[in-house]
Design an enzyme around this catalytic site. Structure first.
Site, PDB file in Angstrom:
ATOM      1  N   SER A 189       1.093 -12.947   4.948  1.00 40.28           N
ATOM      2  CA  SER A 189       1.478 -11.532   5.075  1.00 40.28           C
ATOM      3  C   SER A 189       0.779 -10.840   6.237  1.00 40.28           C
ATOM      4  O   SER A 189       1.110  -9.716   6.567  1.00 40.28           O
ATOM      5  CB  SER A 189       1.306 -10.751   3.774  1.00 40.28           C
ATOM      6  OG  SER A 189       0.141 -11.109   3.141  1.00 40.28           O
ATOM      7  N   CYS A 222      -6.793  -8.229  -0.527  1.00 39.23           N
ATOM      8  CA  CYS A 222      -7.045  -9.667  -0.693  1.00 39.23           C
ATOM      9  C   CYS A 222      -5.780 -10.530  -0.569  1.00 39.23           C
ATOM     10  O   CYS A 222      -4.719 -10.071  -0.952  1.00 39.23           O
ATOM     11  CB  CYS A 222      -7.682  -9.917  -2.052  1.00 39.23           C
ATOM     12  SG  CYS A 222      -9.337  -9.233  -2.104  1.00 39.23           S
ATOM     13  N   PRO A 223      -5.885 -11.705   0.024  1.00 40.47           N
ATOM     14  CA  PRO A 223      -7.100 -12.369   0.540  1.00 40.47           C
ATOM     15  C   PRO A 223      -7.516 -11.896   1.938  1.00 40.47           C
ATOM     16  O   PRO A 223      -8.563 -12.318   2.438  1.00 40.47           O
ATOM     17  CB  PRO A 223      -6.693 -13.846   0.576  1.00 40.47           C
ATOM     18  CG  PRO A 223      -5.203 -13.814   0.793  1.00 40.47           C
ATOM     19  CD  PRO A 223      -4.708 -12.579   0.076  1.00 40.47           C
ATOM     20  N   GLY A 224      -6.691 -11.056   2.587  1.00 41.50           N
ATOM     21  CA  GLY A 224      -7.207 -10.493   3.842  1.00 41.50           C
ATOM     22  C   GLY A 224      -6.283 -10.612   5.049  1.00 41.50           C
ATOM     23  O   GLY A 224      -6.738 -10.443   6.179  1.00 41.50           O
ATOM     24  N   ASP A 241     -10.187  -4.177  -3.089  1.00 41.43           N
ATOM     25  CA  ASP A 241      -9.377  -5.056  -3.939  1.00 41.43           C
ATOM     26  C   ASP A 241     -10.309  -5.739  -4.938  1.00 41.43           C
ATOM     27  O   ASP A 241     -11.457  -6.052  -4.593  1.00 41.43           O
ATOM     28  CB  ASP A 241      -8.671  -6.123  -3.076  1.00 41.43           C
ATOM     29  CG  ASP A 241      -7.480  -6.762  -3.779  1.00 41.43           C
ATOM     30  OD1 ASP A 241      -7.647  -7.216  -4.926  1.00 41.43           O
ATOM     31  OD2 ASP A 241      -6.392  -6.815  -3.183  1.00 41.43           O
ATOM     32  N   ASP A 261     -10.553   0.012  -7.822  1.00 38.58           N
ATOM     33  CA  ASP A 261      -9.144   0.411  -7.819  1.00 38.58           C
ATOM     34  C   ASP A 261      -8.835   1.228  -6.557  1.00 38.58           C
ATOM     35  O   ASP A 261      -9.489   2.249  -6.306  1.00 38.58           O
ATOM     36  CB  ASP A 261      -8.909   1.257  -9.091  1.00 38.58           C
ATOM     37  CG  ASP A 261      -7.455   1.685  -9.231  1.00 38.58           C
ATOM     38  OD1 ASP A 261      -6.673   1.491  -8.275  1.00 38.58           O
ATOM     39  OD2 ASP A 261      -7.110   2.210 -10.302  1.00 38.58           O
ATOM     40  N   ASP A 278      -1.157  -2.507   0.934  1.00 41.67           N
ATOM     41  CA  ASP A 278      -0.165  -3.515   0.543  1.00 41.67           C
ATOM     42  C   ASP A 278      -0.213  -3.744  -0.970  1.00 41.67           C
ATOM     43  O   ASP A 278       0.085  -4.827  -1.456  1.00 41.67           O
ATOM     44  CB  ASP A 278      -0.475  -4.818   1.312  1.00 41.67           C
ATOM     45  CG  ASP A 278       0.653  -5.832   1.232  1.00 41.67           C
ATOM     46  OD1 ASP A 278       1.787  -5.449   0.887  1.00 41.67           O
ATOM     47  OD2 ASP A 278       0.395  -7.020   1.520  1.00 41.67           O
ATOM     48  N   LYS A 307       7.642  -1.141  -2.378  1.00 43.15           N
ATOM     49  CA  LYS A 307       8.505  -2.120  -3.058  1.00 43.15           C
ATOM     50  C   LYS A 307       9.827  -1.434  -3.367  1.00 43.15           C
ATOM     51  O   LYS A 307       9.845  -0.285  -3.815  1.00 43.15           O
ATOM     52  CB  LYS A 307       7.867  -2.589  -4.371  1.00 43.15           C
ATOM     53  CG  LYS A 307       6.474  -3.136  -4.209  1.00 43.15           C
ATOM     54  CD  LYS A 307       6.427  -4.392  -3.373  1.00 43.15           C
ATOM     55  CE  LYS A 307       5.045  -4.571  -2.738  1.00 43.15           C
ATOM     56  NZ  LYS A 307       5.023  -5.502  -1.606  1.00 43.15           N
TER      57      LYS A 307
HETATM   58  C1  LIG Z   1       0.425  -8.478  -1.740  1.00 44.60           C
HETATM   59  S1  LIG Z   1      -1.258  -8.608  -2.076  1.00 44.60           S
HETATM   60  C2  LIG Z   1      -2.002  -8.102  -0.589  1.00 44.60           C
HETATM   61  C3  LIG Z   1      -1.987  -9.140   0.481  1.00 44.60           C
HETATM   62  C4  LIG Z   1      -2.813  -8.730   1.691  1.00 44.60           C
HETATM   63  N1  LIG Z   1      -2.244  -7.586   2.360  1.00 44.60           N
HETATM   64  C5  LIG Z   1      -2.910  -9.854   2.668  1.00 44.60           C
HETATM   65  O1  LIG Z   1      -2.343  -9.755   3.755  1.00 44.60           O
HETATM   66  O2  LIG Z   1      -3.596 -10.848   2.376  1.00 44.60           O
HETATM   67  C6  LIG Z   1      -1.537  -7.263  -3.121  1.00 44.60           C
HETATM   68  C7  LIG Z   1      -3.002  -7.059  -3.496  1.00 44.60           C
HETATM   69  O3  LIG Z   1      -3.134  -5.793  -4.108  1.00 44.60           O
HETATM   70  C8  LIG Z   1      -4.166  -5.870  -5.064  1.00 44.60           C
HETATM   71  N2  LIG Z   1      -4.052  -4.725  -5.969  1.00 44.60           N
HETATM   72  C9  LIG Z   1      -3.114  -4.478  -6.905  1.00 44.60           C
HETATM   73  N3  LIG Z   1      -3.352  -3.294  -7.496  1.00 44.60           N
HETATM   74  C10 LIG Z   1      -4.446  -2.766  -6.881  1.00 44.60           C
HETATM   75  C11 LIG Z   1      -5.175  -1.570  -7.032  1.00 44.60           C
HETATM   76  N4  LIG Z   1      -4.829  -0.658  -7.925  1.00 44.60           N
HETATM   77  N5  LIG Z   1      -6.260  -1.387  -6.241  1.00 44.60           N
HETATM   78  C12 LIG Z   1      -6.627  -2.293  -5.323  1.00 44.60           C
HETATM   79  N6  LIG Z   1      -5.977  -3.449  -5.126  1.00 44.60           N
HETATM   80  C13 LIG Z   1      -4.894  -3.688  -5.912  1.00 44.60           C
HETATM   81  C14 LIG Z   1      -3.981  -7.229  -5.705  1.00 44.60           C
HETATM   82  O4  LIG Z   1      -5.214  -7.670  -6.253  1.00 44.60           O
HETATM   83  C15 LIG Z   1      -3.541  -8.071  -4.504  1.00 44.60           C
HETATM   84  O5  LIG Z   1      -4.631  -8.752  -3.943  1.00 44.60           O
END
Ligand SMILES: C[S@@+](CC[C@H](N)C(=O)[O-])C[C@H]1O[C@@H](n2cnc3c(N)ncnc32)[C@H](O)[C@@H]1O
Length: 365
Positions: A189, A222-224, A241, A261, A278, A307
């Site tokens: 991503s 995550c993962p970054g 995250d 959060d 994201d 989304k």
């Molecule tokens: C699609 S992934 C992100 C991928 C990231 N952008 C990358 O390029 O690696 C969505 C992330 O959002 C995190 N997430 C979901 N709800 C969240 C929240 N309320 N606060 C922080 N992180 C959240 C999940 O743990 C997950 O790691």
């Protein structure tokens, strides 16, 4: 040239693309109807009035289209092109319609079925380019100010012929920027954020707006993959995250990881330029979060994913974007808002909001 336009889109999003062009054409007084074939990767919009297709290509700012990857004014479909001379019928259509075009693109819909056809297109481009240059339909040297000729093959021997305006189109072949996944990126991503930079930030402003030393916050990091893009540009990133961040990013010393959060996170530093997000959540909830950051003056620019809902996707998305815009205006903030379904997006769109100026000085905690 006939009174149609073709819009390229992601396969499966033809209805959204059709709803959008119908809406945006109506807004400038152009009426017509969209022909949709599910999973075809394009939409044909037939205008009722002569010359209206050209108006759409000039007057709908391409950057405002969310679901279209490209917009091309086209002829009627050319069918059964003779295999011993496919070039002459194409030249005939273009004669008198366009001259001294700057570029030729022989393209196909972005579908699995079209992959074979694309191989043919690549070979066919060479003799066609030669013929178009001989007829002075195409300039001898590529010119990025002049219109682009598009030949859009939807089946063997079967194509639309048309043009787009260089100042109001996608500069990319098939409307898709070709980006290479960096070997050391923590996730695929990463390409989403890179594509968003290509699309939303003009290249000549990269040095100023994606500058080294800038502060950024990545919610749902995550993962970054997104953090990687910011780190690569020598920014300092607060990554938020609960999950684990790639160790390679943490070792750069440019990333602080907060396991909390994202909806409750408040920034620890001033002068944050970029907020990226994201998080997979309800689009209205994400939009409200980002709006809040912009209202509080916590960041200058934001890129985030929404989304797509299950139904009435175009209407829902328009409604959310309108709400962001309205809330910012009501609070004296002038902002530029852009949204696109990127090539690397699936059931989502990516939005960019840039605060241009604010009527009041934001309060800080
Ligand atoms: C699609 S992934 C992100 C991928 C990231 N952008 C990358 O390029 O690696 C969505 C992330 O959002 C995190 N997430 C979901 N709800 C969240 C929240 N309320 N606060 C922080 N992180 C959240 C999940 O743990 C997950 O790691």
């Amino acid at each position: 040239m006939n009174n149609n336009i073709i819009l390229y889109c992601r396969s499966g999003f033809e209805k959204e693309c059709a709803a959008e062009i119908t809406d945006k054409a109506t807004q400038i007084g152009v009426y017509g109807y969209a022909k949709v074939k599910d999973n075809s990767g394009y939409v044909l919009f037939e205008c009722y009035q002569a010359t209206d297709a050209d108006r759409l290509a000039k007057e709908i700012p391409f950057a405002t289209l969310i679901f279209a990857r490209q917009l091309v004014v086209v002829s009627n479909l050319l069918k059964d092109l003779p295999s011993n001379d496919r070039i002459s019928p194409i030249v005939t259509v273009l004669q008198g319609v366009i001259e001294r075009a700057g570029e030729l693109r022989v393209e196909v819909p972005d579908t699995n079925e079209s992959k074979e056809l694309l191989k043919f297109c690549r070979k066919f481009t060479v003799p066609l380019r030669h013929a178009l240059r001989q007829q002075k339909i195409l300039l001898l040297k590529e010119n990025h100010q002049r219109p682009v000729i598009h030949i859009f093959f939807i089946a063997a021997g079967c194509c639309y012929v048309g043009y787009s305006y260089a100042k109001n189109n996608s500069p990319f072949f098939m409307g898709i920027p070709r980006l290479k996944l960096p070997a050391d990126a923590p996730s695929r991503s990463t390409l989403k954020l890179e594509e968003a930079f290509h699309l939303f930030i003009p290249y000549d402003e990269w040095e100023e707006r994606l500058a080294s030393g800038m502060k950024a916050v990545d919610l749902g990091a995550c993962p970054g993959g997104w953090t990687y893009q910011l780190v690569k540009r020598s920014m300092m990133v607060d990554a938020v995250d609960n999950g684990p961040m790639a160790e390679s990013l943490m070792q750069t010393g440019q990333v602080r990881h907060y396991r909390i959060d994202g909806f409750k996170f408040t920034p620890h530093t001033k002068n944050i330029t970029w907020l990226v997000c994201d998080v997979v959540e309800k689009p209205a909830k994400v939009a409200a979060l980002i709006t809040d950051w912009l209202l509080k003056g916590w960041c200058r620019e934001a890129i985030f994913n929404l989304k797509l809902p299950m139904k009435k996707r175009y209407q829902e998305v328009s409604h959310i974007l309108h709400k962001i815009s309205l809330t910012l205006i009501e609070n004296g903030i002038n902002a530029q808002i852009q949204a696109k379904q990127l090539y690397h997006d699936r059931e989502e769109i990516t939005v960019h909001v840039r605060r241009i100026w604010s009527a009041s000085i934001p309060e800080r905690d």
